[in-house]
Scaffold this active site. Sequence first.
Site, mmCIF file in Angstrom:
data_model
loop_
_atom_site.group_PDB
_atom_site.id
_atom_site.type_symbol
_atom_site.label_atom_id
_atom_site.label_comp_id
_atom_site.label_asym_id
_atom_site.label_seq_id
_atom_site.Cartn_x
_atom_site.Cartn_y
_atom_site.Cartn_z
ATOM 1 C CG ASP A 71 -2.270 -0.389 1.068
ATOM 2 O OD1 ASP A 71 -2.592 -0.829 -0.039
ATOM 3 O OD2 ASP A 71 -3.060 -0.296 2.026
ATOM 4 C CE1 TYR A 73 5.943 3.857 3.961
ATOM 5 C CE2 TYR A 73 6.720 5.290 2.190
ATOM 6 C CZ TYR A 73 6.937 4.236 3.068
ATOM 7 O OH TYR A 73 8.132 3.565 3.046
ATOM 8 C CG PHE A 92 9.477 -0.222 0.260
ATOM 9 C CD1 PHE A 92 9.149 -0.652 1.541
ATOM 10 C CD2 PHE A 92 9.338 -1.121 -0.795
ATOM 11 C CE1 PHE A 92 8.696 -1.949 1.780
ATOM 12 C CE2 PHE A 92 8.893 -2.422 -0.572
ATOM 13 C CZ PHE A 92 8.572 -2.835 0.715
ATOM 14 C CG HIS A 202 7.673 -6.453 4.698
ATOM 15 N ND1 HIS A 202 7.857 -5.248 5.348
ATOM 16 C CD2 HIS A 202 6.991 -6.165 3.560
ATOM 17 C CE1 HIS A 202 7.320 -4.287 4.632
ATOM 18 N NE2 HIS A 202 6.787 -4.803 3.541
#
Length: 238
Positions: A71, A73, A92, A202
Site C-alpha cells: 500500500d 503510505y 517504500f 519483509h
Amino acid sequence: MRHANTIGFRINDGWDDFVKKEFNKAYYKLLLEFLTDEYQNKMILPNKDNVFEALNSTSFNDVKVVILGQDPYHSYEECEGGILPHAHGLSFSVPSTSKKTPPSLRNIFKEIELDLGLPKPPHGNLISWANQGVLLLNATLTVENNLAGSHQNRGWEIFSDNLIQYISNNKEGVIFLLWGKFAQNKETLIDSEKHFILKSSHPSPFSAYRGFLGSKHFSEVNKILKSLRKKEIDWEIK
C-alpha cells in the site's frame, strides 16, 4: 501523456500496450468510478500526478528489477514545501523533503549499509533507483488519508497482478525482489525459468530480523545484472 479514463493521471507512453488494454476492462472502469468520487470528496494519497509514478519513472523497456510493496503510505507531513503526502507513487519511497524515514525504509537502508557498506542516505527518495530500471510498484496505488488499506479490493490488485504478469511474459532476465508473504504470493505470476526471484522476510521492524537483514539482495542483484552484461544498479542515495 494523459490517457482517457484516468481522471487526470499521467502515464509514461512506454506502457501504452499494457495500459490501453487494462483501461478497457470492466474492473478498471469500476475502479475509475470509485477513484473519481474519492478524489473529489476525500483526501487521497498520492496526488493524482503521482499515482502512476512507478510507471512514469521506469519505462517498460528499462525494467531490470521489480520491488513490490503493498500500500502507499497513508499520512501527510509538514515539510519545507508545505503539508505533503508521504506517498509519491514509488513503493517504500518518500519525497526528498520528508523529515521522517518510515521504519521499513530505515531497515532497507540498514541492509544496504550491511551489504554494500554505503552511508546512511540524506533522504528517503528512491527516484534514483527508479531511473536506473528498478520498478518500485505497490500492489494498491492509492489510499485514503489515515486509513491504511482503504483502497484494497477495489481493482488495483488486478491491475498490478496483470502488470507483473505482463512484465513476466514480455521481458527476460528481470529480477523480482519479493519481501514478505504478501509479495511472495505473487510468485505464481512470474515465469521463474525466464526471470530471477529473490525472497526474504519483509523489511518491517516486525520481521526484518527474520531474514531481510543479512539477505544481501542488493549485491546479489548486481551480481545477476553483471552476469547478464547489464549495467549494475547504483544503490547509493545521494
